[in-house]
Design an enzyme around this catalytic site. Structure first.
Site, mmCIF file in Angstrom:
data_model
loop_
_atom_site.group_PDB
_atom_site.id
_atom_site.type_symbol
_atom_site.label_atom_id
_atom_site.label_comp_id
_atom_site.label_asym_id
_atom_site.label_seq_id
_atom_site.Cartn_x
_atom_site.Cartn_y
_atom_site.Cartn_z
ATOM 1 N N GLU A 173 31.076 63.118 57.844
ATOM 2 C CA GLU A 173 30.096 63.636 58.798
ATOM 3 C C GLU A 173 30.044 65.162 58.739
ATOM 4 O OE1 GLU A 173 32.006 65.556 60.902
ATOM 5 O OE2 GLU A 173 33.734 64.592 59.971
ATOM 6 N N GLU A 317 33.930 65.857 56.685
ATOM 7 C CA GLU A 317 33.036 65.699 55.531
ATOM 8 C C GLU A 317 33.454 64.554 54.605
ATOM 9 O OE1 GLU A 317 32.056 69.196 53.189
ATOM 10 O OE2 GLU A 317 32.338 70.515 54.911
#
Length: 353
Positions: A173, A317
Site C-alpha cells: 500500500e 509498499e
C-alpha cells in the site's frame, strides 16, 4: 460469511495434495521437519495450488494507493501530496518496492483506489473509488457501499493477475495517514486501547505521537465503532480505500486459488478483516514478516499465522513481503532437487515424537 460475498465461490486447499507434499519433504535425506516454517509454507502452497509440484515463477505485487482524510488531524510527518508522488514513482519503476522486487523477479503494479490527486502515468491502474476518505476523527471514512466497491475491486484485481499468468500476489500500500486508520481498526478488532496498538508510523515527535493516539480514540468514539459484528461496516467507518482493496485481495486469493502475501501492519489489518468476512481465505494467506508496529504480532496471532522474518521492518509498499520470496525459492529448490533417502545409504528418519 457476509451476505455481500455469498455469490462468490471460495476454494479450499487440497488435503490430499498437502499430504503428498509432506511425504515429499519426509523423503529428503535430512532430519524430519528440519527446515521448519519453510517446509510448512511449501506444503501450504501445494494445498493452495492443488498440485505438489509447486511453481511460483511468475509473481506480482499489487500496491493499493489511497489518501486518508485523517491527515487533517496532524497525525503524520508529511502531507497527502506524498501519496501521489510515491505512486508515480512506483508506476515508473523507481520506488523502494520496485528496486527490491526486481531482485526477486516481482512485477509491480500501482493501483489508484482512492488518491486525492490523479497521477498522469501510463503505469497506474485506475480503480479510484473516490478522492480520498473522510476524516475518521469527525465521521465515517466512507459509505458501506464504497467499502464494498473497494473490496470487490481487490478481488477482481487478483482475478486479473491470475489471467495474466501470475502464480502469487504480494500485497502492498501507499497512503499517507494509513497507519492511523489501521491502528483504529486494530484497536477495535483486538479490543485494545489505542495506546496499545498505535505506532509512530513514518516517524513522529512525542507530541505528535500523543496526538495520533488521541485521534485514534476519538475516531472510535465518534464512529461508535466498538461493535465487531459487521467487518464491512467497521471498515467503512475507520478504514481506507487501500485497506479495503487489500481486504479484497486476500478474499481474491481464495476465489482464484492464489497465495497472497501479507506485508506489514496495514496489510495485516486487511488480512484480519478478510478473515472475519470469510474465514476460509486464511488458508491462502502467507505471513511474511513481523512489523515493528505494536499491533503486528497480535493480529497475526489472531489469524493463527506465524511470520518468518524478524528484521525490524516497517517501510510498507510490500517491501517486507517480497523479502520472503528468496526464502521460498530456496525452500522450493530443496523440495524439488535434494537427494532422497532412497538414493543414498542413509537410513530414513522416523517420527519418534
Amino acid at each position: 460469511m457476509n451476505s455481500e460475498f455469498a455469490h462468490l465461490t471460495f476454494k479450499k486447499t487440497d488435503t490430499s495434495v498437502i499430504n503428498k507434499a509432506k511425504q515429499n519433504w519426509d523423503s529428503i535425506a535430512k532430519p524430519l521437519g528440519s527446515l521448519g516454517r519453510l517446509e510448512e509454507l511449501v506444503i501450504q502452497l501445494a494445498g493452495v495450488f492443488g498440485d505438489e509440484n509447486v511453481r511460483i515463477d511468475k509473481r506480482c505485487a499489487l500496491i493499493a494507493c489511497a489518501d486518508n482524510g485523517v491527515v487533517a488531524e496532524g497525525v503524520t510527518q508529511s502531507d497527502s501530496a506524498v501519496t501521489a508522488s510515491v505512486a508515480r514513482e512506483i508506476a515508473a519503476g523507481k520506488s523502494n518496492i520496485n528496486i527490491m522486487g526486481a531482485a526477486v523477479n516481482v512485477d509491480v503494479y500501482a493501483v489508484d483506489v482512492g488518491m486525492l490527486h490523479d497521477v498522469e502515468c501510463e503505469g497506474i491502474i485506475e480503480r479510484k473509488i473516490a478522492r480520498g476518505t473522510g476524516n475518521i476523527a469527525k465521521g465515517p471514512a466512507m459509505s458501506k457501499e464504497q467499502a464494498l466497491q473497494a473490496v470487490q475491486t481487490g478481488i477482481s484485481l487478483v482475478g486479473e493477475m491470475k489471467d495474466k499468468g501470475y502464480q502469487l500476489v504480494v500485497t502492498g500500500e501507499m497512503g499517507i495517514g494509513n497507519t492511523t486508520t489501521s491502528s483504529a481498526l486494530a484497536a477495535v478488532l483486538l479490543d485494545k486501547d489505542a495506546a496499545e496498538v498505535t505506532g509512530r508510523g513514518a516517524g513522529l515527535t512525542t507530541e505528535g505521537f500523543g496526538k495520533k493516539i488521541e485521534t485514534v480514540r476519538k475516531a472510535i468514539k465518534v464512529n461508535h465503532a466498538a461493535a465487531q459484528d459487521d467487518p464491512l461496516l467497521l471498515l467503512s467507518k475507520l478504514g481506507g480505500f487501500d485497506i479495503a482493496a487489500m481486504t479484497g485481495m486476500f478474499l481474491g486469493g481464495a476465489v482464484y486459488g492464489l497465495p497472497v502475501l501479507i506485508d506489514g501492519i496495514i496489510s495485516s489489518v486487511a488480512a484480519l478483516l478478510a478473515y472475519r468476512l470469510v474465514p476460509a481465505c486464511r488458508d491462502f494467506m502467507i505471513a511474511t514478516h513481523i512489523t515493528e508496529e505494536p499491533a503486528g504480532m497480535a493480529i497475526l496471532n489472531m489469524l493463527g499465522l506465524q511470520p518468518v522474518i524478524h528484521a525490524g521492518m516497517y517501510l510498507g509498499e510490500g517491501t517486507g513481503a517480497v523479502c520472503m520470496l528468496p526464502l521460498l525459492d530456496i525452500a522450493l529448490n530443496e523440495y524439488r532437487y535434494a537427494h532422497r533417502f532412497a538414493e543414498t545409504d542413509i537410513a530414513q528418519y522416523e517420527d519418534l515424537r
